[in-house]
Design an enzyme around this catalytic site. Structure first.
Site, PDB file in Angstrom:
ATOM      1  N   ARG A 233      66.761  81.686  61.985  1.00  0.00           N
ATOM      2  CA  ARG A 233      66.677  82.838  62.870  1.00  0.00           C
ATOM      3  C   ARG A 233      65.815  83.881  62.166  1.00  0.00           C
ATOM      4  NH1 ARG A 233      68.065  79.922  66.323  1.00  0.00           N
ATOM      5  NH2 ARG A 233      69.772  80.155  67.840  1.00  0.00           N
ATOM      6  N   HIS A 280      59.278  79.510  68.596  1.00  0.00           N
ATOM      7  CA  HIS A 280      60.670  79.051  68.636  1.00  0.00           C
ATOM      8  C   HIS A 280      60.808  77.763  69.457  1.00  0.00           C
ATOM      9  CE1 HIS A 280      65.120  80.496  68.385  1.00  0.00           C
ATOM     10  NE2 HIS A 280      65.009  79.188  68.210  1.00  0.00           N
TER      11      HIS A 280
END
Length: 315
Positions: A233, A280
């Site tokens: 993350r 992502h």
């Protein structure tokens, strides 16, 4: 006799989900934002779609909801939207292979200067040079520090060993090794491990304890030219500190996740030297659907038998 549990399941996952005896599956279309999963019926288990953003905010509309199965390994983004009393499980093991595959891709691309060569191809130029001030590099014989030795970290380690790397594994606490590594080091040993790393790969969850784990002080411990790979993350890394190191030409980065995310137009990370950014896509693989189907089958079987889920992260 107790009624059969009801599970609301996204339509695109149904072809990959074998029937579960004693569980009633009610499909819903994740593209139809005007419907409520379950069609107004009480739902025991809600399986969220792969792209779950809008549905996270609608969990409270599902009558009788008792449990949620996320389609993502990360879960911090979902927790603020979970209704009181609802149990949540994340997608353990579903995206390990795809995410490890992308992490390895990012490493190889950065080490072998693929962005530089792609730009040369776009110009139609046969250019065997490296980017300015960059030596020839390889992944083989590199020392890779894998921070987050869970499912993704182990899957990545298998690939790194095949690529002839030395792997140093890090988890929350120190423990004996396994069939892949001699020792799993505790995160408290990062200050002594970071100076040994040619590459540091992040594959750990974002929690209060891991927020900003790679801050300016930690990044300063990495040797010149080291590569930071983040498939975890964005918040695990201090973006400002990483950007400063890359702009100075001391470190490089290959990022599947960023902070902020999505990375805004014009953000300096887009143009920082030695930085490769992808949007992502670590878990974006056709393999994710059959793996999610098998995982959900296990979860629904467990719920039928116990009234609870495996791998509960909340509730």
């Amino acid at each position: 006799m107790a009624p059969s549990p009801v599970a609301a399941v996204p339509l695109d996952l149904l072809p990959h989900l074998d029937p579960v005896d004693g569980v009633e599956v009610v499909p819903y279309d994740p593209q139809d934002r005007g419907t409520v999963p379950g069609g107004g019926r009480e739902v025991d288990v809600l399986a969220l779609p792969m792209i779950a953003g809008p549905w996270l905010r609608r969990m409270g509309e599902v009558p009788g909801l008792r449990a949620v199965v996320l389609a993502s390994a990360g879960f911090e983004h979902a927790l603020p939207h979970v209704p009181d009393g609802v149990r949540v499980a994340n997608a353990v093991g579903v995206h390990d292979t795809a995410t490890a595959e992308l992490a390895l891709t990012l490493m190889l691309a950065a080490q072998r200067h693929l962005p530089h060569h792609v730009l040369s191809q776009a110009r139609g130029t046969w250019d065997r040079s490296t980017p300015p001030r960059e030596p020839w590099r390889s992944l083989a014989d590199s020392t890779v520090l894998v921070v987050g030795y869970g499912g993704i970290g182990k899957a990545l380690t298998r690939r790194l060993l095949a690529a002839e790397c030395e792997v140093l594994a890090v988890a929350s606490t120190d423990r004996p090794g396994d069939d892949l590594v001699e020792r799993v080091h505790g995160v408290d040993r990062l200050p002594e491990l970071l100076p040994r790393a040619d590459v540091v790969a992040l594959s750990l969850p974002l929690t209060a304890g891991t927020q900003g784990l790679l801050d300016a002080r930690a990044l300063a411990l990495l040797p010149d030219g080291a590569l930071v790979v983040n498939v975890a993350r964005g918040g695990v890394v201090d973006t400002g500190a990483l950007l400063a190191e890359c702009v100075a030409g001391r470190l490089r980065a290959a990022l599947d996740v960023t902070d902020p995310e999505p990375l805004p137009d014009g953000h300096p990370l887009w143009s920082a030297p030695g930085v490769l950014v992808v949007p992502h896509v670590g878990g974006a693989s056709p393999a994710s659907y059959p793996r999610m189907g098998r995982y959900l089958h296990r979860q629904l079987t467990t719920y039928r038998d116990t009234g609870d889920l495996e791998h509960v992260v909340h509730g």
